[in-house]
Design a protein around this motif. Structure first.
Motif, PDB file in Angstrom:
ATOM      1  N   PHE A   1       0.844  -1.194   0.000  1.00 38.64           N
ATOM      2  CA  PHE A   1       0.000   0.000   0.000  1.00 38.64           C
ATOM      3  C   PHE A   1       0.879   1.244   0.000  1.00 38.64           C
ATOM      4  CE2 PHE A   1      -2.684  -3.293   1.899  1.00 38.64           C
ATOM      5  CZ  PHE A   1      -3.755  -3.234   1.011  1.00 38.64           C
ATOM      6  N   MET A   2       0.455   2.246  -0.784  1.00 39.78           N
ATOM      7  CA  MET A   2       1.264   3.442  -0.965  1.00 39.78           C
ATOM      8  C   MET A   2       0.432   4.695  -0.719  1.00 39.78           C
ATOM      9  SD  MET A   2       3.626   2.505  -4.296  1.00 39.78           S
ATOM     10  CE  MET A   2       4.883   3.718  -3.836  1.00 39.78           C
ATOM     11  N   GLN A   3       1.131   5.754  -0.402  1.00 40.24           N
ATOM     12  CA  GLN A   3       0.550   7.079  -0.304  1.00 40.24           C
ATOM     13  C   GLN A   3       1.332   8.010  -1.213  1.00 40.24           C
ATOM     14  OE1 GLN A   3       0.940   7.103   4.109  1.00 40.24           O
ATOM     15  NE2 GLN A   3      -1.239   7.611   4.126  1.00 40.24           N
ATOM     16  N   ALA A   4       0.724   9.132  -1.572  1.00 38.93           N
ATOM     17  CA  ALA A   4       1.388  10.092  -2.458  1.00 38.93           C
ATOM     18  C   ALA A   4       2.753  10.461  -1.888  1.00 38.93           C
ATOM     19  CB  ALA A   4       0.527  11.333  -2.621  1.00 38.93           C
TER      20      ALA A   4
ATOM     21  N   ALA B   1       4.604   6.960  -6.120  1.00 42.31           N
ATOM     22  CA  ALA B   1       3.181   7.277  -6.048  1.00 42.31           C
ATOM     23  C   ALA B   1       2.965   8.790  -6.128  1.00 42.31           C
ATOM     24  CB  ALA B   1       2.577   6.736  -4.763  1.00 42.31           C
ATOM     25  N   VAL B   2       1.961   9.186  -6.918  1.00 39.60           N
ATOM     26  CA  VAL B   2       1.652  10.595  -7.157  1.00 39.60           C
ATOM     27  C   VAL B   2       0.165  10.814  -6.877  1.00 39.60           C
ATOM     28  CG1 VAL B   2       1.650  12.457  -8.859  1.00 39.60           C
ATOM     29  CG2 VAL B   2       3.397  10.661  -8.990  1.00 39.60           C
TER      30      VAL B   2
ATOM     31  N   GLY C   1      -7.013   9.985  -1.110  1.00 43.78           N
ATOM     32  CA  GLY C   1      -5.669   9.405  -1.174  1.00 43.78           C
ATOM     33  C   GLY C   1      -5.435   8.519  -2.379  1.00 43.78           C
ATOM     34  N   TRP C   2      -6.173   8.747  -3.459  1.00 47.80           N
ATOM     35  CA  TRP C   2      -5.996   7.937  -4.662  1.00 47.80           C
ATOM     36  C   TRP C   2      -4.764   8.385  -5.441  1.00 47.80           C
ATOM     37  CZ3 TRP C   2     -11.912   8.257  -6.002  1.00 47.80           C
ATOM     38  CH2 TRP C   2     -12.605   7.396  -5.141  1.00 47.80           C
ATOM     39  N   LEU C   3      -4.293   7.515  -6.341  1.00 53.25           N
ATOM     40  CA  LEU C   3      -2.940   7.687  -6.862  1.00 53.25           C
ATOM     41  C   LEU C   3      -2.827   7.542  -8.374  1.00 53.25           C
ATOM     42  CD1 LEU C   3      -1.058   5.434  -4.255  1.00 53.25           C
ATOM     43  CD2 LEU C   3      -1.240   7.941  -4.227  1.00 53.25           C
ATOM     44  N   GLY C   4      -1.787   8.153  -8.898  1.00 50.62           N
ATOM     45  CA  GLY C   4      -1.155   7.767 -10.148  1.00 50.62           C
ATOM     46  C   GLY C   4       0.203   7.191  -9.784  1.00 50.62           C
ATOM     47  N   TYR C   5       0.880   6.606 -10.778  1.00 51.55           N
ATOM     48  CA  TYR C   5       2.172   5.974 -10.491  1.00 51.55           C
ATOM     49  C   TYR C   5       3.198   6.330 -11.569  1.00 51.55           C
ATOM     50  CZ  TYR C   5      -0.643   2.929  -7.455  1.00 51.55           C
ATOM     51  OH  TYR C   5      -1.505   2.450  -6.502  1.00 51.55           O
TER      52      TYR C   5
END
Length: 222
Positions: free
Chosen positions: A93-96, A109-110, A128-132
């Motif tokens: 799991f990642m955060q920006a 993560a962006v 907290g949704w992401l691009g990568y």
């Protein structure tokens, strides 16, 4: 990366990238056919919780026992259930702003969120949704997710950008072209159009406004 031979783009934002060593990466697999159920994914990345980006059935089509899942920290409950169902080899799991090294692939993560007033409730920053950004064979691929150009993503450094252009929920073709021109990658591939939202003609509207120094590549497959 001349013709992006290692890249396929399916419905919506479903992307497949394969490294020179054979590592297979999927982002947001969606509406894949039975013939595309290769169970060949080494890494599956999920940008956010909407059904056309987090599809358990499609993740199962590409995943095998060797597959590792990557998702926003805010999606831990639902993605943990998906990982258990497919018997995933790993779950991350990642955060920006976060960074991860996985199977020889660097993942950054962006933040992915809307800033246009009419879209603020669709992809709020608070989710907290992401691009990568994925570094594959020294090429930096940026998959923006469902987003507008925003303060978190407009400074991304990348060689190839996958940018949503379909409007309604994300940038429209004109906003997406401005976003691409701000990022100024070597190549840009439009996504998130021609299916649930947007039309196939959005590609031409987008391409017409992208800086000629940036190569616009049509990779959408059906």
């Amino acid at each position: 990366m001349a013709d992006l031979e290692n890249v396929r783009v399916f419905t919506q934002s479903a992307i497949r990238i394969q490294s020179e060593k054979g590592t297979v990466i999927y982002l947001d697999p969606f509406h894949l056919t039975d013939g595309e159920a290769a169970h060949d994914a080494d890494i599956v990345l999920i940008t956010h919780a909407h059904y056309d980006h987090c599809s358990p059935d499609d993740i199962a089509r590409v995943a095998g026992k060797h597959t590792e899942l990557v998702a926003p920290k805010s999606m831990e409950p639902e993605v943990s259930g998906i990982a258990d169902a497919i018997g995933a080899a790993g779950l991350h799991f990642m955060q920006a702003g976060g960074h991860l090294e996985l199977r020889g692939i660097a993942i950054d993560a962006v933040g992915a969120y809307n800033v246009e007033p009419e879209r603020l409730g669709m992809h709020p920053r608070a989710n907290g949704w992401l691009g990568y950004v994925l570094t594959v064979d020294s090429v930096r691929f940026y998959a923006a997710g469902d987003t507008d150009q925003n303060p978190d993503n407009e400074h991304v450094v990348c060689d190839v950008a996958f940018v949503p252009i379909g409007g309604t929920y994300t940038c429209d073709p004109h906003q997406a072209a401005a976003f691409a021109n701000t990022l100024h990658p070597r190549a840009v591939v439009p996504i998130h159009y021609g299916s649930i939202v947007g039309s196939m003609s959005d590609f031409d509207a987008f391409a017409a406004e992208v800086d000629p120094a940036i190569r616009v590549v049509r990779k959408l497959e059906w």
